[in-house]
Design a protein around this motif. Sequence first.
Motif, PDB file in Angstrom:
ATOM      1  N   ASP A 139     195.723   2.466  45.125  1.00 32.24           N
ATOM      2  CA  ASP A 139     196.019   1.236  45.882  1.00 32.24           C
ATOM      3  C   ASP A 139     194.830   0.859  46.768  1.00 32.24           C
TER       4      ASP A 139
ATOM      5  N   GLN B 279     191.895  -0.443  44.751  1.00 28.92           N
ATOM      6  CA  GLN B 279     192.105  -1.822  44.329  1.00 28.92           C
ATOM      7  C   GLN B 279     191.889  -2.793  45.490  1.00 28.92           C
ATOM      8  N   GLU B 280     192.316  -2.392  46.695  1.00 32.53           N
ATOM      9  CA  GLU B 280     192.065  -3.220  47.887  1.00 32.53           C
ATOM     10  C   GLU B 280     190.575  -3.448  48.099  1.00 32.53           C
TER      11      GLU B 280
ATOM     12  N   SER C  61     188.439  -3.725  45.794  1.00 32.49           N
ATOM     13  CA  SER C  61     187.927  -4.414  44.600  1.00 32.49           C
ATOM     14  C   SER C  61     187.216  -3.474  43.626  1.00 32.49           C
TER      15      SER C  61
ATOM     16  N   ARG D 137     187.668  -1.151  40.231  1.00 30.64           N
ATOM     17  CA  ARG D 137     188.552  -1.123  39.068  1.00 30.64           C
ATOM     18  C   ARG D 137     189.152   0.259  38.903  1.00 30.64           C
ATOM     19  N   THR D 138     190.426   0.301  38.530  1.00 26.81           N
ATOM     20  CA  THR D 138     191.159   1.568  38.475  1.00 26.81           C
ATOM     21  C   THR D 138     191.912   1.725  37.159  1.00 26.81           C
TER      22      THR D 138
END
Length: 351
Positions: A45, A48-49, A51, A53-54
């Motif tokens: 999480d 992703q915050e 920016s 990629r996961t």
Amino acid sequence: MQIAFVNSTHKWGGVKTWTLDVALALKKYAKTNCIILGRKGPFLDKAQELSLRTYEIKFGPDYNPITIAKFITIFKKENIHYVIVNVGKDMRTAGVAAKILNIPVIHRVGLPGDMKNKIDVRLMHKWIKPKILVPCEYIKQGLLKNLPFLQSNEIKVILTGKEPSPTPPQKVHTPLQFISTSQLNPDKGHKDILFALCKLKQQGYDFHYHIVGTGKSEQELKQLASQLQLNDKITWHGFQKNVRNLLKKADVFILASYSEGLPNSLLEAMAEGLIPVARNVGGVKEISPSHTFLWEEENLFLSILEDLLNTQEYKLLKLKKEIWSFFQKKFNLLQKSLELNDILYKINSKK
């Protein structure tokens, strides 16, 4: 360059913080594409915050062929050049996939005890031949002592970096503001801090102590603070997403842990120009700006705090600015991330 950072751990630890810091810095300054692979939860999480990629991974048991196949698919799709792992399960899934694809593996180890001298560890190390990356010399020497199959040249030390505050400290607070940001667990030594502060209050010193974090000792520590009549001297902040904002409001950072590798919390405090008063354990002395602020005996800890409380404001401000400058030169995140970047290129050139 394309890098995959893999972390299968459930709890948040220093390596996860390091991963996100380094991935962001490499993306920004070295134009490196970094992907983050881990379990569903706060780690992904947060990535992703930021920016990044996961990929969500369900690891399953060690050597899980389904998981290994998934890693192979992802590494091929992303054209990965390097895989950076954290713990044994990462090695026994993502590490296997990387070996099959002939991708170099870097094992980022956070503590000397994170690698065990067991036959499966020895065999995996011999087969995959990962480079080992550690955040301080203390951890390197611990690994060499505990794992006789390792060679010194297999282990690279890059001290952890942090983004320094853009400007040096501008003030010293009145009264002097102390802060700790460790989890509230017995091994973090908060009791020792409270007993020392009780003595300082009895001697008539004025100060305030900010305690950031939660843990299994929280209620016990709050009861002790009340018994020591320190309630008017303490603010309990609980869990905070943005610790750096609170650090800006303090002057002295206190780390009383009984054991550490290279503590992120201490680095974050120094990045804001706080005076670091820390128990001399693990790799702490490798980042301390002065042994003046290190302690082992409780009497010395109390003496250090007394000296700071007796120091004139302009001298404290000068000291805070010197610590900020020291940190910026020695532990800047950009510098340390580029050191890693250089190591990766050297590994690739030797393939």
